[in-house]
Structures are given as C-alpha cells and as structure tokens.
Design a protein around this motif. Structure first.
Motif, short mmCIF file in Angstrom:
data_model
loop_
_atom_site.label_atom_id
_atom_site.label_comp_id
_atom_site.label_asym_id
_atom_site.label_seq_id
_atom_site.Cartn_x
_atom_site.Cartn_y
_atom_site.Cartn_z
N ILE A 31 0.76 -1.42 0.25
CA ILE A 31 -0.25 0.15 0.00
C ILE A 31 0.71 1.18 -0.12
CG2 ILE A 31 -1.94 1.09 1.04
CD1 ILE A 31 -2.77 -1.30 2.38
N PRO A 32 0.77 2.00 -0.93
CA PRO A 32 1.34 3.11 -0.66
C PRO A 32 1.17 4.14 -0.39
CG PRO A 32 0.05 3.54 -2.75
CD PRO A 32 -0.34 1.96 -1.72
N PRO A 33 2.69 5.02 0.33
CA PRO A 33 2.13 5.78 1.88
C PRO A 33 0.95 6.78 1.94
CG PRO A 33 4.43 6.61 1.16
CD PRO A 33 3.38 5.17 -0.12
N ALA A 34 0.64 7.26 -0.11
CA ALA A 34 -0.11 8.11 -0.32
C ALA A 34 -1.18 8.07 -0.08
CB ALA A 34 -0.14 9.10 -2.12
N ARG A 35 -2.50 9.58 -0.11
CA ARG A 35 -3.77 8.87 0.15
C ARG A 35 -4.21 8.34 -1.30
NH1 ARG A 35 -8.00 10.34 3.05
NH2 ARG A 35 -9.77 9.97 1.94
N ARG A 36 -5.24 7.39 -1.09
CA ARG A 36 -5.52 7.21 -2.57
C ARG A 36 -6.55 8.45 -2.86
NH1 ARG A 36 -6.77 1.46 -1.48
NH2 ARG A 36 -6.04 2.02 1.05
N SER A 37 -6.91 8.36 -4.43
CA SER A 37 -8.43 9.47 -4.84
C SER A 37 -9.85 8.71 -4.69
CB SER A 37 -7.37 9.88 -6.32
OG SER A 37 -7.74 8.59 -7.42
N ALA A 38 -9.34 7.95 -4.55
CA ALA A 38 -11.18 7.44 -4.36
C ALA A 38 -10.92 5.45 -3.38
CB ALA A 38 -11.29 6.41 -6.10
N THR A 39 -11.94 5.25 -2.74
CA THR A 39 -11.84 4.68 -1.86
C THR A 39 -13.34 3.29 -3.37
OG1 THR A 39 -12.62 6.22 -0.46
CG2 THR A 39 -13.40 3.93 0.16
N PRO A 40 -11.96 2.31 -3.38
CA PRO A 40 -12.98 0.54 -4.26
C PRO A 40 -13.21 0.40 -3.38
CG PRO A 40 -10.42 0.74 -3.45
CD PRO A 40 -10.92 2.14 -3.28
N GLY A 41 -14.56 -0.24 -3.91
CA GLY A 41 -14.96 -1.30 -3.07
C GLY A 41 -14.41 -2.73 -3.09
N PRO A 42 -15.18 -3.78 -2.62
CA PRO A 42 -13.98 -4.79 -2.02
C PRO A 42 -14.51 -6.03 -3.88
CG PRO A 42 -16.08 -4.89 -0.24
CD PRO A 42 -16.28 -3.37 -1.58
N GLU A 43 -13.21 -6.06 -4.04
CA GLU A 43 -14.03 -6.95 -5.65
C GLU A 43 -15.06 -8.47 -5.12
OE1 GLU A 43 -9.65 -8.65 -7.36
OE2 GLU A 43 -8.96 -6.54 -6.82
N ARG A 44 -15.15 -8.48 -6.64
CA ARG A 44 -15.98 -9.79 -6.33
C ARG A 44 -16.07 -10.80 -6.86
NH1 ARG A 44 -21.04 -10.18 -11.20
NH2 ARG A 44 -21.57 -12.42 -10.33
N GLY A 45 -16.55 -12.11 -6.01
CA GLY A 45 -15.79 -13.09 -5.91
C GLY A 45 -16.69 -14.28 -6.71
N GLY A 46 -17.01 -15.23 -6.55
CA GLY A 46 -17.53 -16.06 -7.58
C GLY A 46 -18.40 -16.55 -6.99
N GLY A 47 -19.45 -16.30 -5.81
CA GLY A 47 -20.48 -16.39 -5.25
C GLY A 47 -21.84 -15.92 -5.43
N ALA A 48 -22.63 -16.45 -5.07
CA ALA A 48 -23.62 -14.90 -5.70
C ALA A 48 -23.60 -14.08 -5.09
CB ALA A 48 -25.17 -16.37 -4.85
N THR A 49 -24.57 -12.96 -5.68
CA THR A 49 -24.39 -12.10 -5.96
C THR A 49 -25.90 -11.31 -5.59
OG1 THR A 49 -24.87 -11.16 -8.17
CG2 THR A 49 -22.80 -11.68 -7.45
N LEU A 50 -25.77 -10.10 -4.96
CA LEU A 50 -27.03 -9.38 -4.06
C LEU A 50 -28.17 -9.23 -5.65
CD1 LEU A 50 -29.15 -8.59 -2.19
CD2 LEU A 50 -27.68 -6.04 -3.00
N ALA A 51 -27.74 -8.87 -6.74
CA ALA A 51 -28.90 -9.08 -7.90
C ALA A 51 -29.05 -10.71 -8.05
CB ALA A 51 -27.41 -9.09 -8.80
N ASP A 52 -28.61 -11.41 -8.46
CA ASP A 52 -28.39 -13.07 -8.17
C ASP A 52 -30.48 -13.28 -7.25
OD1 ASP A 52 -26.72 -13.41 -10.59
OD2 ASP A 52 -25.39 -13.92 -8.46
N VAL A 53 -29.67 -12.63 -5.95
CA VAL A 53 -30.99 -13.06 -4.79
C VAL A 53 -32.29 -12.43 -5.37
CG1 VAL A 53 -31.11 -12.77 -2.88
CG2 VAL A 53 -29.24 -13.61 -2.63
#
Length: 362
Positions: free
Chosen positions: A8-30
């Motif tokens: 992780i670089p020490p500089a502040r990142r410009s955006a807050t990325p969300g968690p990467e999608r895994g291989g399981g079911a998603t909210l849209a699937d439900v």
C-alpha cells in the motif's frame, strides 16, 4: 489475523474502491431469484425490512438456496453491520503484546466487533497508510500500541490519525503509551513504567546494593525512556548519585544483552546488581552470568520488567516488574466499543520478588 501493508503506497488514494467480486452469488442474483428489486433484497438482508411479507420470505429463501453471503466489509463501509477494531503495533514482541491484544479482543468480540491485528515494521509511512486504509474500511477504533517517539513530530502525526479516523466516526486510542498533553481528546491507557523500575531499585537498595547498573536501549522512545527515568529516580530516592558509566546500552534481544553484559562487567566488576529494561534483556544477562560462573543472586542480583511467563521458570526465577498488559488492553477495548473516556489512565505496575535478587555481596 496479522496484516502487513508493504503493497500500500503511503499517499492517500483518490478513491475508495469497493471489495472485488468473488465467484459466489451476488445481491442481483438473489433479487432475480426472489423476483424483487435489488433495493428490496438489500433491505431484507440488512435486516431493515418488515419480516411478514411474502417478498421478505422469498428473499431469505433465495439467499439460502444460492448460498449468498452478505458482504460485511461493504456493509460496514455504509455504516451498518459489524465494524472492526484494529490493534496496530510496530511488531508483535513476545507474549506481552499478545496479552494486551487478548484483553482488547475479549471486549471487542463480546460486543460484536471483528478484531484485527496489524503491524507496521516501525515505518511511519506504512503506519500512516494503514490508518488511511482502516478509515476507508470504516473501522470503529484503532488501538495504537507500544512505545513511540517522544517528539513533536509524533504528536502531530497522532493528531492527523485522530482527525482521519474521526471523519468516519472512529477514534484513536494510545495503548501502553502516555497521553499527549496537547491533544487530550486522544485517549491513552498506559501503565506505570517509571514507578515500576523505581520499585525495583528500591528493593535492591533495601538489600544493601549501592553499585546498581541499568541495561537498556537508552533511546528516546517513550517506554525505554520512562523506565530509564525510573532507574534514576530510584537511585535519587536512596541518595545514590547517578553514574552514567553504569548505564549499559543493548537492543531488546537476549543475545545482545548477554554480549553487552560480558563486556560491561569486565569494565565494572564492582557492580552487584543489574536492572534490565525488559525481561528479554534480563534473560540474556542471566545467561551471560551463568556462562561465566557468576552466581545469581549471591554475586550479582538481576531485575527484569514485564513478568513474561517463562521468567518464573528460570533458575533462579527472575525478580521482575509485572505490567498489567491484559488490563490495559481490556480498558482500551471498552473505550473502543463506546464506553466513556474520562481522561488518561495509568495502571500500577507491581514488583514480583523471586530468586534472582538477594543481599549485596560483601
């Protein structure tokens, strides 16, 4: 779980990325399986929807059928669900930090929080990046643990950390480190380093010792500095002039302490007692004395600090200062979960007399 953040670089990142999608079911699937909107599925799974409607039952059934797992990180970043409490130190040093972490974790888990342990390797940039990352993940509190530089630069850094965390409703808690006088809003739970060593010196003086040495790192980090001041205060209480020549420098490793002891005693054979900054150093001192055939305590008495579990099993067992590590962690944990902070806390340390101290030799 121990986390390192080399990537992780020490500089502040410009955006807050969300968690990467895994291989399981998603909210849209439900939502698709339950024939409802994603918003409805989200409310049901977050526990924010009424529990008697047909759609509510369909969402729960669909989630069960698909093996859907709620994304806890995403929920915490939205201000709902369980938030974590982070225990941050430069490194995990023996059982002392583990005991402190155990006290904090007991409180965190009892109150429904995830407890994480992170290390920084003593690198200020890595530490700053970690605080930034934890705030992005909406941590509930950060317990910054152990010795820190006693400098204005650290005070300013701590204030920045506190402000960063405050933006997400989190707080910074200093654990095993004295309060910052200019930043009273930053919580501090500490124990008595100075008074502990002072009581060790007092014990030796009562046994007739006058040539009492100190073995420590002799730097300006808060813990070593406070313990060294305790040594000097103990001498002053007894009317013994402080002799800089009797302060020996060593890193906090038993091998280094053993090597320092051998060289030191060759120059100062008159010493009858050695007070050590830590038990780890005291173990090295005792090993060096035993290797040279110097009897403990008949010829030289030894005092440690921390009361690590192993030191009671040494031969002879080590006289040391017991620090309330578990209690420090527990109190910090209580503040982290929302109990009121009424100002800095300094818990007492206690002298534990065992077999490594005895009357000064004639």
């Amino acid at each position: 779980m121990t986390t390192s953040i080399d990537s992780i670089p020490p500089a502040r990142r410009s955006a807050t990325p969300g968690p990467e999608r895994g291989g399981g079911a998603t909210l849209a699937d439900v939502a698709r399986r339950a024939e409802v909107s994603r918003a409805t599925a989200s409310r049901v799974l977050a526990g924010r929807a009424a529990g008697k409607s047909a759609s509510h039952a369909r969402v729960l059934a669909a989630a069960e059928e698909l093996g859907y797992v709620v994304n806890g990180l995403a929920r915490s970043m939205m201000g709902v669900g369980r938030r974590s409490i982070a225990f941050v130190s430069s490194m995990m040093v023996g059982p002392t930090f583990a005991t402190m972490a155990g006290g904090a974790e007991d409180i965190a888990t009892a109150n429904g929080h995830l407890f994480t342990m992170c290390t920084t390797g003593g690198d200020a940039d890595r530490e700053a990046a970690l605080i930034e990352t934890l705030s992005e993940q909406r941590v509930a509190a950060v317990l910054l643990v152990g010795s820190t530089p006693a400098t204005e630069e650290f005070d300013e850094r701590a204030q920045r950390y506190s402000a960063t965390l405050a933006r997400v409703g989190a707080q910074l808690i200093l654990c095993g480190r004295a309060a910052l006088p200019h930043h009273p809003h930053i919580a501090s739970i500490d124990y008595d380093h100075l008074g502990g060593v002072r009581s060790g010196v007092e014990h030796l003086v009562e046994l007739g010792h006058r040539r009492i040495a100190f073995l420590g790192s002799l730097d300006e980090m808060t813990t070593p500095h406070q313990r060294f001041l305790g040594y000097q205060a103990g001498l002053a209480d007894a009317g013994i002039a402080y002799d800089p020549a009797l302060a020996a420098q060593s890193s906090n490793e038993s091998d280094a302490a053993a090597a320092t002891t051998i060289a030191f005693l060759q120059e100062h054979p008159e010493v009858t007692a050695i007070v050590c900054q830590t038990d780890i150093m005291a173990v090295g001192v005792c090993r060096a004395l035993n290797a040279r055939g110097i009897a403990i305590p008949a010829q030289i008495s030894v005092v440690g600090f921390d009361d690590m579990q192993l030191v009671a099993d040494l031969t002879p067992s080590l006289t040391t200062i017991r620090a309330p590590f578990h209690d420090v962690g527990e109190l910090a944990g209580r503040i982290a979960v929302g109990e009121p902070y009424d100002g800095p806390v300094v818990l007492p340390s206690r002298l534990i007399v065992r077999g490594s101290t005895g009357p000064a030799r004639a």
